[in-house]
Motif scaffolding. Sequence first.
Motif, PDB file in Angstrom:
ATOM      1  N   HIS A 139      -2.155 -71.861  89.200  1.00  0.00           N
ATOM      2  CA  HIS A 139      -2.652 -70.747  90.020  1.00  0.00           C
ATOM      3  C   HIS A 139      -2.679 -69.441  89.218  1.00  0.00           C
ATOM      4  O   HIS A 139      -3.565 -68.605  89.399  1.00  0.00           O
ATOM      5  CB  HIS A 139      -1.776 -70.610  91.272  1.00  0.00           C
ATOM      6  CG  HIS A 139      -2.183 -69.519  92.189  1.00  0.00           C
ATOM      7  ND1 HIS A 139      -3.426 -69.480  92.799  1.00  0.00           N
ATOM      8  CD2 HIS A 139      -1.526 -68.395  92.607  1.00  0.00           C
ATOM      9  CE1 HIS A 139      -3.508 -68.391  93.557  1.00  0.00           C
ATOM     10  NE2 HIS A 139      -2.377 -67.714  93.445  1.00  0.00           N
ATOM     11  N   HIS A 199      -6.057 -62.330  97.318  1.00  0.00           N
ATOM     12  CA  HIS A 199      -6.739 -62.698  96.076  1.00  0.00           C
ATOM     13  C   HIS A 199      -8.115 -62.047  95.950  1.00  0.00           C
ATOM     14  O   HIS A 199      -8.711 -62.063  94.877  1.00  0.00           O
ATOM     15  CB  HIS A 199      -6.884 -64.221  95.984  1.00  0.00           C
ATOM     16  CG  HIS A 199      -5.567 -64.907  95.840  1.00  0.00           C
ATOM     17  ND1 HIS A 199      -4.843 -65.325  96.927  1.00  0.00           N
ATOM     18  CD2 HIS A 199      -4.814 -65.195  94.746  1.00  0.00           C
ATOM     19  CE1 HIS A 199      -3.698 -65.861  96.499  1.00  0.00           C
ATOM     20  NE2 HIS A 199      -3.658 -65.783  95.192  1.00  0.00           N
ATOM     21  N   HIS A 219      -1.067 -58.060  94.732  1.00  0.00           N
ATOM     22  CA  HIS A 219      -1.071 -59.474  94.331  1.00  0.00           C
ATOM     23  C   HIS A 219      -1.789 -59.652  92.994  1.00  0.00           C
ATOM     24  O   HIS A 219      -1.446 -60.550  92.214  1.00  0.00           O
ATOM     25  CB  HIS A 219      -1.667 -60.375  95.410  1.00  0.00           C
ATOM     26  CG  HIS A 219      -1.346 -61.828  95.163  1.00  0.00           C
ATOM     27  ND1 HIS A 219      -0.053 -62.321  95.186  1.00  0.00           N
ATOM     28  CD2 HIS A 219      -2.130 -62.888  94.809  1.00  0.00           C
ATOM     29  CE1 HIS A 219      -0.061 -63.611  94.879  1.00  0.00           C
ATOM     30  NE2 HIS A 219      -1.310 -63.974  94.642  1.00  0.00           N
ATOM     31  N   HIS A 223      -0.516 -61.435  89.336  1.00  0.00           N
ATOM     32  CA  HIS A 223      -1.265 -62.423  88.542  1.00  0.00           C
ATOM     33  C   HIS A 223      -1.425 -62.036  87.076  1.00  0.00           C
ATOM     34  O   HIS A 223      -1.911 -62.856  86.293  1.00  0.00           O
ATOM     35  CB  HIS A 223      -2.658 -62.633  89.156  1.00  0.00           C
ATOM     36  CG  HIS A 223      -2.689 -63.725  90.183  1.00  0.00           C
ATOM     37  ND1 HIS A 223      -3.051 -65.018  89.897  1.00  0.00           N
ATOM     38  CD2 HIS A 223      -2.388 -63.717  91.510  1.00  0.00           C
ATOM     39  CE1 HIS A 223      -2.983 -65.756  90.997  1.00  0.00           C
ATOM     40  NE2 HIS A 223      -2.583 -64.989  91.993  1.00  0.00           N
TER      41      HIS A 223
HETATM   42 ZN   LIG Z   1      -2.018 -65.742  93.900  1.00  0.00          ZN
END
Ligand SMILES: [Zn+2]
Length: 246
Positions: A139, A199, A219, A223
């Motif tokens: 991910h 996302h 978020h 990442h």
């Molecule tokens: Zn994520």
Amino acid sequence: MISSFLTAYDWKAGLVLLVLVVALGKLGRWLVFRVPTFRQVRDLNLAEDKLRLAREKYPAMIKRSVRVGVWTNLLYFFVMAPLVVSFEPRPVWQILLQAVLILMVYDFLYYLTHRFVLHASPESPLALLRYLRRVHAVHHQARDPSHIDSFYVHPVETFMGQAVFHWTVLGLGLALGDFHVASVAIASLTYIQLNTFNHVKFEVADPKYRVLNWISFKHHVHHIDMQKGNYATITLLYDRMFGTLD
Ligand SMILES: [Zn+2]
Ligand SMILES: [Zn+2]
């Protein structure tokens, strides 16, 4: 044992929960995309998604993840949720409070799972933790995610993530008594939509949407690599409390 299971099992409430989650999700998307800003954001994300889906690894991983997601959700809506949802009338404040309780407990359990299991040290003495870190790294391949990356998840992680939410609902319901079907619908919708929305590439100048910019931004920071915080997905409250807000 079997008779208490059958007494608790309310298949009608479970079915209404499923219909509510699907129908309200569709209605919500239809309403949201009537706003021009959101349509522009959607188009930008769809264009990004298209580039990613052209890479062979994306459709293959998403297909495996969705398959696991469907089975996990069938178990949730047809076995787990009917044991703890009912139509027993309650005041609106209680319905909302139940939804908040589910989301806050889930967020805490997900925070712990994400921080200490999925981001376990690569040098952990436990082979299982090292494996689950590699599972989560799939991910994290998206350094600057777009909408589709909410589905670009290893199937093992899809199962784990959903299990945390589903077991939270079941565990709390068995411990505290039935939830109103609307409470679980609100909690399920919020959980699903936030996990997708965080996302989305969402950077709009209009200050009206700054909360949404912030949710997406936080978020996206997570990442950047596998060293950043922001482990919770609903509020980031636990990241604030435990010093992992980035
Ligand atoms: Zn994520
Ligand atoms: Zn992570």
